[in-house]
Design a protein around this motif. Structure first.
Motif, PDB file in Angstrom:
ATOM      1  N   VAL A 172      58.745 -72.135 -20.211  1.00  0.00           N
ATOM      2  CA  VAL A 172      57.781 -73.212 -19.864  1.00  0.00           C
ATOM      3  C   VAL A 172      56.698 -72.440 -19.194  1.00  0.00           C
ATOM      4  N   THR A 173      55.502 -72.450 -19.568  1.00  0.00           N
ATOM      5  CA  THR A 173      54.486 -71.679 -18.740  1.00  0.00           C
ATOM      6  C   THR A 173      53.129 -72.696 -18.734  1.00  0.00           C
ATOM      7  N   PHE A 174      52.474 -72.625 -17.603  1.00  0.00           N
ATOM      8  CA  PHE A 174      50.967 -73.480 -17.572  1.00  0.00           C
ATOM      9  C   PHE A 174      49.980 -72.557 -18.262  1.00  0.00           C
ATOM     10  N   GLY A 175      48.776 -73.145 -18.806  1.00  0.00           N
ATOM     11  CA  GLY A 175      47.649 -72.396 -19.153  1.00  0.00           C
ATOM     12  C   GLY A 175      47.003 -72.437 -17.765  1.00  0.00           C
ATOM     13  N   ASN A 176      45.959 -71.794 -17.929  1.00  0.00           N
ATOM     14  CA  ASN A 176      45.060 -71.419 -16.633  1.00  0.00           C
ATOM     15  C   ASN A 176      43.632 -72.189 -16.432  1.00  0.00           C
ATOM     16  N   GLN A 177      43.620 -72.749 -17.681  1.00  0.00           N
ATOM     17  CA  GLN A 177      42.383 -73.761 -17.134  1.00  0.00           C
ATOM     18  C   GLN A 177      42.747 -75.415 -17.057  1.00  0.00           C
TER      19      GLN A 177
END
Length: 333
Positions: A172-177
């Motif tokens: 899992v990873t988050f977008g940066n926006q």
């Protein structure tokens, strides 16, 4: 470092690369006091490297670049650190149960040494989470429970933002926006808009590769995937239906980071750090020699600075190696 040929062992295979430009500089930072275990590192303001360190359930947040403690030592009980993020010079630490291996996820303010959030298994099985991920800015938390859903939480308000049924998620990873989250399981990678209910934005498969870790580009235009097969790059704007296998690694990749426009693409494999360069060549970053000649020091965690110019690698000897990259390192999407 110079521009000679570098040989880096990856399992039974070898990576061979002649870098077109040298690494600008290499710096080694140490735990304070030296030898104290470091669990996680993160870049803060001005590309300074912070660390969560300690033992026996007691932690302290240290700015290694300044050789300065950024908060008191505090107890997290029977938990162990699972993530570190720096937000406005505040350290956010996520922790999970260590022994026994069941219980809630706890979120700590590292500078104040205080607990400020606690999340329990929604299925009431009270299992520890399978995956836990902090957003780079420390504002959101993703938890994939063993027997339950993937949840996304706003750490400032405490509100649950998303609840997604488990579909074999392993990364899992988050977008940066602040809008997207990517989840990978098996050969599939899906990008969701963080909402309730979740909205599927993109979906692809990686041609026989099993996903280990994912990373967004700073502008969320692309995703890099570390897999058991190698390193993939998925351009969400230009070729959203055609991810590319950039580097075929015999023993796969374990961790990955991606800069703006794919510059640089960095990954960890078998205790070494690699940078993907123009012309599809990979540079294996040299690491300073171990203090004891018989020790094999490996990199167990990597971080890429927000501007893509610095790579930090946490080593098994509790040192942190900082590599400054030249401005022209890496590919352009």
């Amino acid at each position: 470092m110079g521009t000679g040929i570098l040989l880096c062992a990856v399992g039974a295979g070898l990576w061979l690369s002649r870098p077109p430009t040298p690494i600008a500089s290499t710096t080694v930072l140490w735990a304070m006091p030296k030898g104290e275990p470091i669990s996680h590192i993160a870049f803060g303001e001005r590309d300074e490297v912070w660390a969560a360190q300690g033992r026996d359930g007691r932690l302290q947040v240290v700015n290694l670049s300044r050789e300065k403690a950024e908060g008191p030592r505090f107890s997290i009980g029977n938990h162990k650190p699972a993530g570190l993020a720096i937000r406005n010079s505040t350290a956010v630490i996520a922790a999970v149960p260590d022994s026994p291996p069941k219980g809630p996820v706890t979120i700590w303010d590292g500078r104040a040494g205080q607990l400020f959030r606690l999340y329990s298994d929604p299925t009431h099985v009270h299992e520890s989470p399978k995956i836990i991920r902090l957003a780079n800015d420390g504002r959101r938390l993703a938890v994939q429970w063993f027997a339950g859903p993937l949840e996304v939480w706003d750490l400032e308000t405490g509100a649950r933002l998303m609840n997604l049924p488990d579909s074999g998620t392993r990364a899992v990873t988050f977008g940066n926006q602040g809008q997207w989250i990517a989840a990978g399981g098996g050969q599939a990678v899906r990008v969701w808009r963080i909402s309730d209910p979740p909205e599927l934005i993109h979906e692809t498969t990686l041609g026989g590769a099993s996903v280990v870790e994912l990373a967004f580009a700073p502008d969320d235009s692309a995703i890099a995937a570390a897999t058991h097969q190698g390193v993939w790059l998925w351009d969400l704007q230009q070729t959203p239906d055609a991810p590319r296998l950039l580097v075929n690694a015999e023993h796969g990749a374990n961790q990955i980071a991606l800069g703006a426009n794919g510059n640089p693409l960095v990954w960890r494999a078998s205790g070494e750090i690699y940078v993907y360069q123009e012309g599809r060549r990979s540079l294996c970053l040299e690491r300073p020699k171990a203090e004891k000649y018989y020790e094999r020091v490996e990199i167990i965690q990597l971080q890429l600075s927000p501007d893509g110019r610095s790579i930090a690698g946490l080593s098994t000897d509790d040192s942190v190696v900082i590599w400054m990259l030249p401005t022209n390192t890496g590919p352009t999407l």
